[in-house]
Enzyme design. Sequence first.
Site, PDB file in Angstrom:
ATOM      1  N   GLY A   1       0.867  -1.175   0.000  1.00 46.84           N
ATOM      2  CA  GLY A   1       0.000   0.000   0.000  1.00 46.84           C
ATOM      3  C   GLY A   1       0.900   1.219   0.000  1.00 46.84           C
TER       4      GLY A   1
ATOM      5  N   ASN B   1       3.717   2.113   2.800  1.00 48.71           N
ATOM      6  CA  ASN B   1       5.105   1.966   2.331  1.00 48.71           C
ATOM      7  C   ASN B   1       5.900   3.251   2.605  1.00 48.71           C
ATOM      8  OD1 ASN B   1       4.443  -0.545   1.288  1.00 48.71           O
ATOM      9  ND2 ASN B   1       4.382   0.118  -0.861  1.00 48.71           N
TER      10      ASN B   1
ATOM     11  N   GLU C   1      -4.772   6.234  -3.006  1.00 53.10           N
ATOM     12  CA  GLU C   1      -5.336   4.887  -2.849  1.00 53.10           C
ATOM     13  C   GLU C   1      -6.452   4.870  -1.801  1.00 53.10           C
ATOM     14  OE1 GLU C   1      -1.864   1.829  -4.324  1.00 53.10           O
ATOM     15  OE2 GLU C   1      -1.929   2.327  -2.208  1.00 53.10           O
TER      16      GLU C   1
ATOM     17  N   LEU D   1      11.860   9.462 -12.718  1.00 50.96           N
ATOM     18  CA  LEU D   1      12.085   8.799 -14.014  1.00 50.96           C
ATOM     19  C   LEU D   1      12.794   7.462 -13.851  1.00 50.96           C
ATOM     20  CD1 LEU D   1      13.315  12.013 -15.859  1.00 50.96           C
ATOM     21  CD2 LEU D   1      11.267  10.735 -16.505  1.00 50.96           C
ATOM     22  N   GLY D   2      12.572   6.778 -12.735  1.00 45.22           N
ATOM     23  CA  GLY D   2      13.224   5.485 -12.533  1.00 45.22           C
ATOM     24  C   GLY D   2      14.730   5.610 -12.627  1.00 45.22           C
TER      25      GLY D   2
ATOM     26  N   GLY E   1       9.086   3.926  -5.844  1.00 43.74           N
ATOM     27  CA  GLY E   1       8.586   5.301  -5.764  1.00 43.74           C
ATOM     28  C   GLY E   1       8.169   5.649  -4.341  1.00 43.74           C
ATOM     29  N   ASP E   2       7.625   4.684  -3.628  1.00 38.68           N
ATOM     30  CA  ASP E   2       7.209   4.919  -2.242  1.00 38.68           C
ATOM     31  C   ASP E   2       8.423   5.075  -1.329  1.00 38.68           C
ATOM     32  OD1 ASP E   2       4.590   4.606  -3.123  1.00 38.68           O
ATOM     33  OD2 ASP E   2       4.567   2.460  -2.643  1.00 38.68           O
TER      34      ASP E   2
ATOM     35  N   ASN F   1      16.818   9.351  -3.960  1.00 42.14           N
ATOM     36  CA  ASN F   1      17.135   8.450  -5.080  1.00 42.14           C
ATOM     37  C   ASN F   1      18.028   7.309  -4.612  1.00 42.14           C
ATOM     38  OD1 ASN F   1      15.944   9.192  -7.514  1.00 42.14           O
ATOM     39  ND2 ASN F   1      17.519  10.711  -8.001  1.00 42.14           N
TER      40      ASN F   1
ATOM     41  N   SER G   1      16.316  -0.110  -2.519  1.00 41.06           N
ATOM     42  CA  SER G   1      15.081  -0.907  -2.477  1.00 41.06           C
ATOM     43  C   SER G   1      14.848  -1.728  -3.748  1.00 41.06           C
ATOM     44  CB  SER G   1      13.865  -0.008  -2.207  1.00 41.06           C
ATOM     45  OG  SER G   1      13.409   0.607  -3.391  1.00 41.06           O
TER      46      SER G   1
HETATM   47  O1  RIB Z   1       3.585   1.395  -4.891  1.00 39.14           O
HETATM   48  C1  RIB Z   1       3.619   0.028  -4.619  1.00 39.14           C
HETATM   49  C2  RIB Z   1       2.373  -0.409  -3.944  1.00 39.14           C
HETATM   50  O2  RIB Z   1       1.297  -0.206  -4.822  1.00 39.14           O
HETATM   51  C3  RIB Z   1       2.295  -1.855  -3.556  1.00 39.14           C
HETATM   52  O3  RIB Z   1       2.790  -2.112  -2.272  1.00 39.14           O
HETATM   53  C4  RIB Z   1       0.830  -2.195  -3.716  1.00 39.14           C
HETATM   54  O4  RIB Z   1       0.211  -2.438  -2.477  1.00 39.14           O
HETATM   55  C5  RIB Z   1       0.220  -1.010  -4.436  1.00 39.14           C
HETATM   56  O5  RIB Z   1      -0.534  -0.247  -3.587  1.00 39.14           O
HETATM   57 NA    NA Z   2      12.118  -3.856  -4.036  1.00 35.47          NA
END
Ligand code: RIB
Ligand code: NA
Length: 309
Positions: free
Chosen positions: A40, A44, A141, A223-224, A255-256, A282, A288
Amino acid sequence: EAFDVMVVGSCMTDLVSQAPRLPKAGETIHGHKFFIGFGGKGANQCIQAARLGAKTAMVCKVGKDFFGDNYIQNFKDNGVYTDFVGQTSDSATGAASIIVNSAGENAIVIVAGANMLLGSEELQKALSAISHTKVLVCQLEISPQTSLNALRMAQDYKVKTVFNPAPAIPDMDPDFYRVSDVFCCNESEAELLTGFSVTNVEEARRAGQELLKRGCGSVIVTLGPQGCVVLKAQESPPKHVPATAVTAVDTTGAGDSFIGALAFYMAHYPTMPLEEMARRANQVAAVSVQAVGTQTSYPFKNDLPVELF
Ligand code: RIB
Ligand code: NA
């Protein structure tokens, strides 16, 4: 005592299958590994900030079920304050079905469940804490209205806000831009929100400028492997912050990790230039992507070079 970082956002149980590639419509393929993890975007980001040393609180809703109970324990294990974590019997804990291919790319379906029931009642309960936190972080979300209300609340108390419009929605309320001190999105979210193609640094600059015009304090377009572009309302030109090359195993939640780290730096080093925070975030996110899973791959302060602190 006040929190460094508060997140009003989602919790999901991640059901992850690793396979050589993503299946096509109607197709069944063999994968080689399955695992369940804590995910989530909201949670995260909160967990990454906590692991770097931020005093964190999560405002969210899970189900009164096995996954919800486990999730609350996960927050406690990571030192996240849980008094604003609600539990409902009206819906199940959010779930994410995730497939990861051999390039570390993913496809995700989320069923938000209890996350969608987070609302004004929980925000009211957290109001005093929100008014005193250093940084507030929101995503998409949960119900967008709840995110927007939380960001407005923070703005009313001059709390720094980070908004991550993920997953992006086409008809997003334009007020989201005005309540974002830092508006941070990835290339596909920037594309959806601006209608511009975003595949490289130059295009990210153009999309970033468009987003900035809509009223954000600053914009970061990630941008990854190409790093990110940082744009500030008071300053031009946009700055490209490159990332160091690593071999990706699983980019889910990278990204999280970036946003959680960014929130940590904003809380702990408020005068640090945003591009320097982005450069450090970054590096955290790069760690991660080199391990499987989302939170399982997030580094702790002790795993990272001292120069990042
Ligand atoms: O950004 C990654 C997350 O997106 C995952 O952990 C998944 O739960 C979705 O929410
Ligand atoms: Na990972």
